[in-house]
Design a protein around this motif. Structure first.
Motif, PDB file in Angstrom:
ATOM      1  N   ARG A  21       0.826  -1.017   0.184  1.00 11.90           N
ATOM      2  CA  ARG A  21       0.089   0.062   0.003  1.00 11.90           C
ATOM      3  C   ARG A  21       0.884   1.256   0.162  1.00 11.90           C
ATOM      4  O   ARG A  21       0.404   2.259  -0.274  1.00 11.90           O
ATOM      5  CB  ARG A  21      -0.924  -0.076   1.380  1.00 11.90           C
ATOM      6  N   ASN A  22       2.191   1.211   0.153  1.00  4.56           N
ATOM      7  CA  ASN A  22       3.090   2.235   0.344  1.00  4.56           C
ATOM      8  C   ASN A  22       3.324   2.870  -1.081  1.00  4.56           C
ATOM      9  O   ASN A  22       3.847   2.149  -1.979  1.00  4.56           O
ATOM     10  CB  ASN A  22       4.275   2.182   1.097  1.00  4.56           C
ATOM     11  N   PRO A  23       2.994   4.104  -1.458  1.00  7.38           N
ATOM     12  CA  PRO A  23       3.079   4.436  -2.619  1.00  7.38           C
ATOM     13  C   PRO A  23       4.821   4.500  -3.167  1.00  7.38           C
ATOM     14  O   PRO A  23       4.942   4.279  -4.272  1.00  7.38           O
ATOM     15  CB  PRO A  23       2.576   6.059  -2.611  1.00  7.38           C
ATOM     16  N   GLY A  24       5.638   4.671  -2.146  1.00 13.24           N
ATOM     17  CA  GLY A  24       6.921   4.759  -2.633  1.00 13.24           C
ATOM     18  C   GLY A  24       7.309   3.354  -3.110  1.00 13.24           C
ATOM     19  O   GLY A  24       8.240   3.030  -4.117  1.00 13.24           O
ATOM     20  N   ILE A  25       6.940   2.202  -2.505  1.00 10.48           N
ATOM     21  CA  ILE A  25       7.002   0.806  -2.818  1.00 10.48           C
ATOM     22  C   ILE A  25       6.571   0.529  -4.093  1.00 10.48           C
ATOM     23  O   ILE A  25       7.145  -0.042  -5.130  1.00 10.48           O
ATOM     24  CB  ILE A  25       6.962   0.060  -1.756  1.00 10.48           C
ATOM     25  N   GLU A  26       5.430   0.940  -4.229  1.00 10.14           N
ATOM     26  CA  GLU A  26       4.856   0.514  -5.449  1.00 10.14           C
ATOM     27  C   GLU A  26       5.348   1.249  -6.932  1.00 10.14           C
ATOM     28  O   GLU A  26       5.348   0.712  -7.885  1.00 10.14           O
ATOM     29  CB  GLU A  26       3.071   0.907  -5.634  1.00 10.14           C
ATOM     30  N   GLN A  27       5.855   2.522  -6.688  1.00 13.11           N
ATOM     31  CA  GLN A  27       6.585   3.243  -7.587  1.00 13.11           C
ATOM     32  C   GLN A  27       7.811   2.416  -7.833  1.00 13.11           C
ATOM     33  O   GLN A  27       8.236   2.374  -9.196  1.00 13.11           O
ATOM     34  CB  GLN A  27       6.620   4.541  -7.207  1.00 13.11           C
ATOM     35  N   LEU A  28       8.475   2.162  -6.868  1.00 16.59           N
ATOM     36  CA  LEU A  28       9.779   1.165  -7.196  1.00 16.59           C
ATOM     37  C   LEU A  28       9.651   0.059  -7.689  1.00 16.59           C
ATOM     38  O   LEU A  28      10.450  -0.420  -8.723  1.00 16.59           O
ATOM     39  CB  LEU A  28      10.435   1.237  -5.927  1.00 16.59           C
ATOM     40  N   LEU A  29       8.596  -0.708  -7.508  1.00 17.39           N
ATOM     41  CA  LEU A  29       8.314  -1.905  -8.162  1.00 17.39           C
ATOM     42  C   LEU A  29       8.095  -1.753  -9.437  1.00 17.39           C
ATOM     43  O   LEU A  29       8.104  -2.805 -10.393  1.00 17.39           O
ATOM     44  CB  LEU A  29       7.120  -2.394  -7.388  1.00 17.39           C
ATOM     45  N   GLU A  30       7.366  -0.747  -9.916  1.00 20.37           N
ATOM     46  CA  GLU A  30       7.170  -0.415 -11.520  1.00 20.37           C
ATOM     47  C   GLU A  30       8.186   0.215 -12.056  1.00 20.37           C
ATOM     48  O   GLU A  30       8.370  -0.034 -13.341  1.00 20.37           O
ATOM     49  CB  GLU A  30       5.878   0.560 -11.453  1.00 20.37           C
ATOM     50  N   SER A  31       8.923   1.033 -11.571  1.00 22.58           N
ATOM     51  CA  SER A  31       9.943   1.634 -12.311  1.00 22.58           C
ATOM     52  C   SER A  31      11.410   1.144 -12.243  1.00 22.58           C
ATOM     53  O   SER A  31      12.461   1.507 -13.036  1.00 22.58           O
ATOM     54  CB  SER A  31      10.045   3.314 -11.717  1.00 22.58           C
ATOM     55  N   SER A  32      11.737   0.211 -11.228  1.00 18.31           N
ATOM     56  CA  SER A  32      13.354  -0.136 -10.985  1.00 18.31           C
ATOM     57  C   SER A  32      13.579  -1.585 -11.761  1.00 18.31           C
ATOM     58  O   SER A  32      12.379  -2.194 -12.336  1.00 18.31           O
ATOM     59  CB  SER A  32      13.445  -0.729  -9.503  1.00 18.31           C
ATOM     60  N   SER A  33      14.468  -1.829 -12.137  1.00 15.13           N
ATOM     61  CA  SER A  33      14.985  -3.137 -12.986  1.00 15.13           C
ATOM     62  C   SER A  33      14.783  -4.286 -12.156  1.00 15.13           C
ATOM     63  O   SER A  33      15.069  -4.443 -10.898  1.00 15.13           O
ATOM     64  CB  SER A  33      16.499  -2.870 -13.385  1.00 15.13           C
ATOM     65  N   PRO A  34      13.992  -5.102 -12.704  1.00 11.29           N
ATOM     66  CA  PRO A  34      13.583  -6.412 -11.820  1.00 11.29           C
ATOM     67  C   PRO A  34      15.030  -7.303 -11.815  1.00 11.29           C
ATOM     68  O   PRO A  34      15.938  -7.349 -12.537  1.00 11.29           O
ATOM     69  CB  PRO A  34      12.553  -7.171 -12.787  1.00 11.29           C
ATOM     70  N   LEU A  35      14.967  -8.317 -10.519  1.00  6.90           N
ATOM     71  CA  LEU A  35      16.088  -9.198 -10.245  1.00  6.90           C
ATOM     72  C   LEU A  35      15.292 -10.614 -10.290  1.00  6.90           C
ATOM     73  O   LEU A  35      14.259 -10.884  -9.782  1.00  6.90           O
ATOM     74  CB  LEU A  35      16.746  -8.846  -8.612  1.00  6.90           C
ATOM     75  N   PRO A  36      16.206 -11.376 -10.623  1.00 12.88           N
ATOM     76  CA  PRO A  36      15.854 -12.947 -10.610  1.00 12.88           C
ATOM     77  C   PRO A  36      15.380 -13.395  -9.347  1.00 12.88           C
ATOM     78  O   PRO A  36      16.344 -12.855  -8.301  1.00 12.88           O
ATOM     79  CB  PRO A  36      16.956 -13.671 -11.189  1.00 12.88           C
ATOM     80  N   ILE A  37      14.394 -14.220  -9.030  1.00 18.06           N
ATOM     81  CA  ILE A  37      14.148 -14.915  -7.615  1.00 18.06           C
ATOM     82  C   ILE A  37      14.209 -16.500  -7.685  1.00 18.06           C
ATOM     83  O   ILE A  37      13.876 -16.846  -8.555  1.00 18.06           O
ATOM     84  CB  ILE A  37      12.753 -14.431  -7.635  1.00 18.06           C
ATOM     85  N   SER A  58      12.162 -19.149  -2.650  1.00 14.61           N
ATOM     86  CA  SER A  58      12.418 -18.025  -1.527  1.00 14.61           C
ATOM     87  C   SER A  58      11.201 -17.655  -0.992  1.00 14.61           C
ATOM     88  O   SER A  58      11.208 -17.111   0.165  1.00 14.61           O
ATOM     89  CB  SER A  58      13.307 -16.902  -2.292  1.00 14.61           C
ATOM     90  N   GLY A  59      10.219 -17.983  -1.689  1.00 16.20           N
ATOM     91  CA  GLY A  59       8.659 -17.256  -1.135  1.00 16.20           C
ATOM     92  C   GLY A  59       8.531 -15.748  -1.512  1.00 16.20           C
ATOM     93  O   GLY A  59       7.660 -15.098  -1.030  1.00 16.20           O
ATOM     94  N   LEU A  60       9.580 -15.392  -2.143  1.00 13.59           N
ATOM     95  CA  LEU A  60       9.317 -13.757  -2.955  1.00 13.59           C
ATOM     96  C   LEU A  60       8.352 -13.739  -4.179  1.00 13.59           C
ATOM     97  O   LEU A  60       8.458 -14.660  -4.907  1.00 13.59           O
ATOM     98  CB  LEU A  60      10.505 -13.430  -3.242  1.00 13.59           C
ATOM     99  N   MET A  61       7.538 -12.698  -4.143  1.00 17.98           N
ATOM    100  CA  MET A  61       6.756 -12.399  -5.241  1.00 17.98           C
ATOM    101  C   MET A  61       7.517 -11.747  -6.201  1.00 17.98           C
ATOM    102  O   MET A  61       7.460 -11.819  -7.489  1.00 17.98           O
ATOM    103  CB  MET A  61       5.537 -11.796  -4.993  1.00 17.98           C
ATOM    104  N   LYS A  62       8.346 -10.722  -5.836  1.00 17.33           N
ATOM    105  CA  LYS A  62       9.078  -9.647  -6.817  1.00 17.33           C
ATOM    106  C   LYS A  62      10.262  -9.139  -6.168  1.00 17.33           C
ATOM    107  O   LYS A  62      10.229  -8.847  -5.044  1.00 17.33           O
ATOM    108  CB  LYS A  62       8.085  -8.651  -7.175  1.00 17.33           C
ATOM    109  N   ALA A  63      11.337  -8.968  -6.806  1.00 20.56           N
ATOM    110  CA  ALA A  63      12.499  -8.365  -6.370  1.00 20.56           C
ATOM    111  C   ALA A  63      13.059  -7.264  -7.555  1.00 20.56           C
ATOM    112  O   ALA A  63      13.068  -7.506  -8.786  1.00 20.56           O
ATOM    113  CB  ALA A  63      13.483  -9.463  -5.955  1.00 20.56           C
ATOM    114  N   VAL A  64      13.591  -6.054  -6.988  1.00 18.67           N
ATOM    115  CA  VAL A  64      14.026  -5.160  -7.911  1.00 18.67           C
ATOM    116  C   VAL A  64      15.122  -4.658  -7.196  1.00 18.67           C
ATOM    117  O   VAL A  64      15.350  -4.571  -6.122  1.00 18.67           O
ATOM    118  CB  VAL A  64      12.870  -4.027  -8.163  1.00 18.67           C
ATOM    119  N   LYS A  65      16.110  -4.078  -8.057  1.00 15.71           N
ATOM    120  CA  LYS A  65      17.368  -3.330  -7.595  1.00 15.71           C
ATOM    121  C   LYS A  65      16.960  -1.754  -7.514  1.00 15.71           C
ATOM    122  O   LYS A  65      16.290  -1.170  -8.211  1.00 15.71           O
ATOM    123  CB  LYS A  65      18.314  -3.500  -8.877  1.00 15.71           C
ATOM    124  N   ILE A  66      17.487  -1.245  -6.482  1.00 15.76           N
ATOM    125  CA  ILE A  66      17.174   0.209  -6.085  1.00 15.76           C
ATOM    126  C   ILE A  66      18.570   0.944  -5.904  1.00 15.76           C
ATOM    127  O   ILE A  66      19.698   0.231  -5.571  1.00 15.76           O
ATOM    128  CB  ILE A  66      16.399   0.401  -4.769  1.00 15.76           C
TER     129      ILE A  66
END
Length: 233
Positions: free
Chosen positions: A196-212, A216-224
């Motif tokens: 729900r945090n706008p900052g996290i949502e923005q990072l998930l949309e605009s940052s480069s994705p990383l392999p998972i 690991s139980g993760l849904m998404k990972a990005v580089k910041i």
């Protein structure tokens, strides 16, 4: 609560009883909500649509006996299955530790298999349960509790992992976790609630994705970058 157990193992192709190459993996977990199954098959030599039937099997003296689990379609060399099912309905009076592997059959016989001990699978060596037949068609009813969601499930896993352990504890809430400014990666844990945090949502949309890693139980990972830290809660 039943003891938490997990088995992860490679899946191999079988041709006329002969073991071939690796074609994927299976993962089986006992949870409070049921028996959680996940397996993935990649076999480019099987491009036509096939119906596969999957069985657990176990040794009883000198015999191997199968336990029907479910059936599903596999097409274009790829299939994936992820369900949570009723453990008592499938295993009856047995536990996961009593089982010795899984086998996958098509209309011609054994196609894929994985064994969890030193005794190898042989085509025709497993006694499969008789299935109810009604009006010339097979009648199979399995209670599916829920379909599971998996992230990044394309990475193969070690030969066999059998892990009895305690039920995993829930992850701490973000406000309880210690800040780690030295990390260059922001990992978002799997959750039933969307971020729900706008900052996290923005990072998930605009940052480069990383392999998972699939486990690991993760849904998404990005580089910041360091300047992005100010956007985090």
């Amino acid at each position: 609560m039943a003891e938490y157990q997990r088995i992860v193992s490679y899946l191999y192709k079988y041709n006329h009883g002969q073991k071939g190459g690796n074609t994927g993996f299976v993962r089986v977990e006992t949870r409070a909500d049921g028996l959680r199954l996940f397996f993935q098959i990649k076999d480019l030599n099987v491009m036509d649509e096939k119906e596969l039937k999957v069985y657990f099997y176990f040794h009883e003296q000198e015999k191997k006996k199968g336990i029907f689990v479910d059936k599903f379609l596999c097409s274009r060399g790829y299939c994936e299955y992820k369900q949570t099912i009723n453990q008592d309905q499938i295993l009856k009076d047995k536990e996961l530790r009593d089982l010795d592997g899984m086998v996958f059959y098509d209309e011609d016989g054994l196609l894929y298999g994985t064994c969890w001990d030193e005794r190898e699978i042989a085509d025709g060596g497993i006694e499969l349960p008789e299935e109810n037949v009604k009006n010339g068609k097979e009648e199979i009813e399995i209670e599916v509790i829920q379909e599971e969601e998996e992230a990044g499930a394309g990475v193969l896993v070690p030969e066999v992992q059998i892990e009895p352990e305690q039920e995993p504890k829930p992850e701490p809430k973000p406000e309880q976790a210690e800040a780690q400014p030295s990390l260059e990666m922001e990992e978002i844990k799997e959750s039933n609630e969307p971020a729900r945090n706008p900052g996290i949502e923005q990072l998930l949309e605009s940052s480069s994705p990383l392999p998972i890693n699939w486990d690991s139980g993760l849904m998404k990972a990005v580089k910041i970058m360091p300047e992005d830290i100010a956007k985090l809660p």
